[in-house]
Design a protein around this motif. Structure first.
Motif, PDB file in Angstrom:
ATOM      1  N   MET A   1       0.609  -1.355  -0.374  1.00 14.09           N
ATOM      2  CA  MET A   1      -0.043  -0.362  -0.217  1.00 14.09           C
ATOM      3  C   MET A   1       0.824   1.443  -0.187  1.00 14.09           C
ATOM      4  O   MET A   1       2.127   1.856   0.443  1.00 14.09           O
ATOM      5  CB  MET A   1      -0.323  -0.120   1.076  1.00 14.09           C
ATOM      6  N   LYS A   2       0.377   1.714  -0.670  1.00 13.07           N
ATOM      7  CA  LYS A   2       1.758   2.959  -0.918  1.00 13.07           C
ATOM      8  C   LYS A   2       1.018   4.488  -0.077  1.00 13.07           C
ATOM      9  O   LYS A   2      -0.171   4.859   0.529  1.00 13.07           O
ATOM     10  CB  LYS A   2       1.200   4.212  -2.130  1.00 13.07           C
ATOM     11  N   TYR A  20       9.646   7.622   6.183  1.00 16.47           N
ATOM     12  CA  TYR A  20       9.290   7.402   4.673  1.00 16.47           C
ATOM     13  C   TYR A  20       8.306   8.377   3.617  1.00 16.47           C
ATOM     14  O   TYR A  20       7.824   9.333   4.345  1.00 16.47           O
ATOM     15  CB  TYR A  20       8.009   6.076   4.139  1.00 16.47           C
ATOM     16  N   ASP A  24       6.190   6.160  -1.397  1.00 12.63           N
ATOM     17  CA  ASP A  24       6.947   4.820  -1.454  1.00 12.63           C
ATOM     18  C   ASP A  24       5.799   3.445  -0.465  1.00 12.63           C
ATOM     19  O   ASP A  24       4.411   4.076  -0.294  1.00 12.63           O
ATOM     20  CB  ASP A  24       7.618   5.191   0.459  1.00 12.63           C
ATOM     21  N   GLU A  25       6.247   2.470  -0.851  1.00 11.14           N
ATOM     22  CA  GLU A  25       6.075   1.633  -0.002  1.00 11.14           C
ATOM     23  C   GLU A  25       5.424   1.271   1.499  1.00 11.14           C
ATOM     24  O   GLU A  25       6.788   1.411   1.664  1.00 11.14           O
ATOM     25  CB  GLU A  25       6.290   0.146  -1.081  1.00 11.14           C
ATOM     26  N   CYS A  26       4.246   1.512   2.117  1.00  8.51           N
ATOM     27  CA  CYS A  26       4.041   1.156   3.229  1.00  8.51           C
ATOM     28  C   CYS A  26       5.030  -0.355   3.490  1.00  8.51           C
ATOM     29  O   CYS A  26       3.886  -1.189   3.333  1.00  8.51           O
ATOM     30  CB  CYS A  26       2.866   1.806   4.081  1.00  8.51           C
ATOM     31  N   PRO A  27       5.689  -0.278   4.531  1.00  8.87           N
ATOM     32  CA  PRO A  27       5.614  -1.893   5.567  1.00  8.87           C
ATOM     33  C   PRO A  27       4.310  -2.186   5.290  1.00  8.87           C
ATOM     34  O   PRO A  27       3.416  -1.497   6.945  1.00  8.87           O
ATOM     35  CB  PRO A  27       6.799  -1.750   6.304  1.00  8.87           C
ATOM     36  N   GLU A  31       1.273  -0.693   8.543  1.00  9.45           N
ATOM     37  CA  GLU A  31      -0.393  -0.436   7.452  1.00  9.45           C
ATOM     38  C   GLU A  31      -1.041   0.530   8.926  1.00  9.45           C
ATOM     39  O   GLU A  31      -1.528   1.307   8.620  1.00  9.45           O
ATOM     40  CB  GLU A  31      -0.602  -0.703   6.718  1.00  9.45           C
ATOM     41  N   LEU A  40      -2.014   6.888   4.786  1.00 13.57           N
ATOM     42  CA  LEU A  40      -2.066   6.107   3.661  1.00 13.57           C
ATOM     43  C   LEU A  40      -2.900   6.246   2.788  1.00 13.57           C
ATOM     44  O   LEU A  40      -3.669   8.042   2.401  1.00 13.57           O
ATOM     45  CB  LEU A  40      -2.595   4.729   4.105  1.00 13.57           C
ATOM     46  N   ASN A  41      -2.741   5.988   0.848  1.00 14.29           N
ATOM     47  CA  ASN A  41      -3.913   6.272  -0.123  1.00 14.29           C
ATOM     48  C   ASN A  41      -4.775   6.238   0.348  1.00 14.29           C
ATOM     49  O   ASN A  41      -5.102   5.579   0.389  1.00 14.29           O
ATOM     50  CB  ASN A  41      -2.844   5.696  -1.860  1.00 14.29           C
ATOM     51  N   ALA A  44      -6.690   3.898  -2.200  1.00 15.99           N
ATOM     52  CA  ALA A  44      -6.372   2.517  -1.525  1.00 15.99           C
ATOM     53  C   ALA A  44      -7.122   1.598  -0.287  1.00 15.99           C
ATOM     54  O   ALA A  44      -7.852   2.517   0.441  1.00 15.99           O
ATOM     55  CB  ALA A  44      -5.285   1.927  -0.753  1.00 15.99           C
TER      56      ALA A  44
END
Length: 66
Positions: A1-2, A20, A24-27, A31, A40-41, A44
């Motif tokens: 998730m970005k 971050y 960036d991609e969130c681990p 999340e 978070l985006n 998504a």
């Protein structure tokens, strides 16, 4: 998730926080925290609860310890 905005968190296996950037991609392990902070985006889907927390006892007979 970005990520949609700046976010700082400590990923699994690390001892120091990582900064971050948006995009960036969130681990996966971060999340839930990122979602709570609104990082978070928005496009998504929301993260699914991993079931890490115990379920509360059901109300009614026998739900309280004696």
């Amino acid at each position: 998730m970005k990520l949609a905005k700046h976010f700082q968190g400590v990923p699994d296996g690390k001892i120091y926080p990582v900064q971050y950037q948006p995009g960036d991609e969130c681990p996966p392990e971060l999340e839930a925290a990122a979602a709570e902070l609104g990082a978070l985006n928005a496009d998504a889907p929301a993260p699914v609860d991993g079931g890490d927390q115990p379920t509360p006892p059901k109300s009614g007979r026998g739900s309280r310890a004696k």
